[in-house]
Design a protein around this motif. Sequence first.
Motif, mmCIF file in Angstrom:
data_model
loop_
_atom_site.group_PDB
_atom_site.id
_atom_site.type_symbol
_atom_site.label_atom_id
_atom_site.label_comp_id
_atom_site.label_asym_id
_atom_site.label_seq_id
_atom_site.Cartn_x
_atom_site.Cartn_y
_atom_site.Cartn_z
ATOM 1 N N ARG A 36 -42.735 13.633 80.137
ATOM 2 C CA ARG A 36 -43.471 14.838 80.430
ATOM 3 C C ARG A 36 -42.653 16.050 80.003
ATOM 4 N NH1 ARG A 36 -45.014 12.532 86.367
ATOM 5 N NH2 ARG A 36 -46.779 11.263 85.732
ATOM 6 N N ASN A 37 -43.393 17.097 79.680
ATOM 7 C CA ASN A 37 -42.704 18.295 79.230
ATOM 8 C C ASN A 37 -41.808 18.849 80.319
ATOM 9 O OD1 ASN A 37 -44.044 18.058 76.842
ATOM 10 N ND2 ASN A 37 -45.732 19.408 77.426
ATOM 11 N N THR A 38 -42.324 18.834 81.561
ATOM 12 C CA THR A 38 -41.547 19.339 82.678
ATOM 13 C C THR A 38 -42.173 18.832 83.956
ATOM 14 O OG1 THR A 38 -40.822 21.307 83.854
ATOM 15 C CG2 THR A 38 -42.916 21.461 82.688
ATOM 16 N N PRO A 41 -45.307 22.384 85.983
ATOM 17 C CA PRO A 41 -46.056 23.040 84.909
ATOM 18 C C PRO A 41 -45.733 24.528 84.823
ATOM 19 C CG PRO A 41 -47.475 21.602 86.173
ATOM 20 C CD PRO A 41 -46.177 21.651 86.906
ATOM 21 N N PHE A 284 -53.184 22.548 86.747
ATOM 22 C CA PHE A 284 -52.428 21.455 86.154
ATOM 23 C C PHE A 284 -52.356 20.314 87.155
ATOM 24 C CE2 PHE A 284 -50.899 25.156 83.901
ATOM 25 C CZ PHE A 284 -50.710 24.717 82.601
ATOM 26 N N ASP A 288 -47.381 17.050 85.709
ATOM 27 C CA ASP A 288 -47.773 16.768 84.330
ATOM 28 C C ASP A 288 -48.266 18.066 83.698
ATOM 29 O OD1 ASP A 288 -48.582 15.774 81.924
ATOM 30 O OD2 ASP A 288 -49.755 14.124 82.749
ATOM 31 N N ALA A 289 -47.374 18.724 82.951
ATOM 32 C CA ALA A 289 -47.697 20.013 82.349
ATOM 33 C C ALA A 289 -48.608 19.868 81.144
ATOM 34 C CB ALA A 289 -46.413 20.732 81.950
ATOM 35 N N ARG A 290 -48.850 18.655 80.660
ATOM 36 C CA ARG A 290 -49.683 18.476 79.478
ATOM 37 C C ARG A 290 -51.161 18.655 79.772
ATOM 38 N NH1 ARG A 290 -48.867 12.653 78.160
ATOM 39 N NH2 ARG A 290 -49.209 12.642 80.407
ATOM 40 N N VAL A 291 -51.577 18.403 81.011
ATOM 41 C CA VAL A 291 -52.990 18.435 81.377
ATOM 42 C C VAL A 291 -53.307 19.809 81.970
ATOM 43 C CG1 VAL A 291 -54.815 17.342 82.710
ATOM 44 C CG2 VAL A 291 -52.925 15.962 81.819
ATOM 45 N N GLN A 292 -53.867 20.682 81.174
ATOM 46 C CA GLN A 292 -54.232 22.032 81.594
ATOM 47 C C GLN A 292 -55.753 22.133 81.637
ATOM 48 O OE1 GLN A 292 -52.259 25.355 79.646
ATOM 49 N NE2 GLN A 292 -54.180 26.505 79.604
ATOM 50 N N TYR A 334 -60.913 15.144 81.993
ATOM 51 C CA TYR A 334 -59.956 14.251 82.621
ATOM 52 C C TYR A 334 -60.528 13.665 83.907
ATOM 53 C CZ TYR A 334 -56.988 16.913 79.480
ATOM 54 O OH TYR A 334 -56.469 17.517 78.385
#
Length: 366
Positions: A36-38, A41, A284, A288-292, A334
């Motif tokens: 994960r990016n971070t 989020p 978010f 999981d910062a990818r799911v915006q 999602y």
Amino acid sequence: MQKNYFKVILTLSFLGLLLIIASMWKENQEVVIPERNTLHPVSPFKNYISAVGIVEASSENISIGVPLNRIVSKVMVSVGENVKKGAPLIQLDDRDLKAELKTQQALYDIAAAKLQKLEQAPREEDIAVANADVINAEAELKQSQKQYEMVQNLQDPRALSQQEIDRRHFAYIQAEAKLTQSKANLNKVKSGTWKPDVSIAKFELQQARTNVERVNTEINRTTVLSPIDGKVLQIKIHEGELPPADTSRTPIMIVGNTDEKHLEVSINQYNASYFDPKAPSVAFLQGDARVQVPLEFVRLDPYLVNKQNITNDISEKVDTRVLQVVYKFVNNPYRIFVGQQMDVFIETNPNPTPNTISHEDEISNA
């Protein structure tokens, strides 16, 4: 000889290197969860309010309660099942109520028959009996009158004792009274039922009907119905169990309309004055910062309540109040579940204010 030995070692080393490369290539082909990016989020806005939201049904999560403190005889739905408004959810034990209903129904039938009897009076048979009583009383009066007149017409009063004379006199008086009573009874039968008696019978019938309806209502209350068209989200009761006294704290079943999900966001009271319903906002999945997911404002509750959604942040204050704002998801691709917790960022006025958190401040604080 030494040259051949060197070649063998070189060959084995080369084979070992190939095995290592093949092993590494195989591991790379296995499914690995991408990093994960971070863990936290990052807001896409320079100036924003951060908050925590809980996913709920668009109808809100409805905690099903029971009106009667009775043992559950049957749970009529399962988790995830779609139900229509008025569909039975839970059946409580009602055997004693059904027995009571039979008793009250019998009393109602008796009261109805009694009223019908009074309303149908007088019967021809009752009039005929009353007429016969009058005729009989007239005959007895004539007989007693003749016997009394014989005493009065005696030339010698000593022919009969005084006791016999008195007996005939009293018999004559009784015969007169009996005739008067028979005639009055005949008139009473012909006039029909007394109106107050009919009114009393009607009230008794109404009372019996009310008792039947009361028991029927109690029986109907033993079947818990769905208040809306929705889905069963949770069941915490089983057959043979007694529901808790306070189902609001420990709901036995939760129902909600999940055709559209909402996000209930809790905004800290210190940031509530900077909230703008028209401002862009995103959510978010936590961690999981990818799911915006973009959000659209639905409504807010203007009354601030005690904070309930805890993020486990070491600097978080729990003894505070929050403004609850409801959003809906915009073009959400999602899988988001009811009860899921999400991080929310709401854009604020670009002019820095003491209660507006900036992206650079959050990074520096981290």
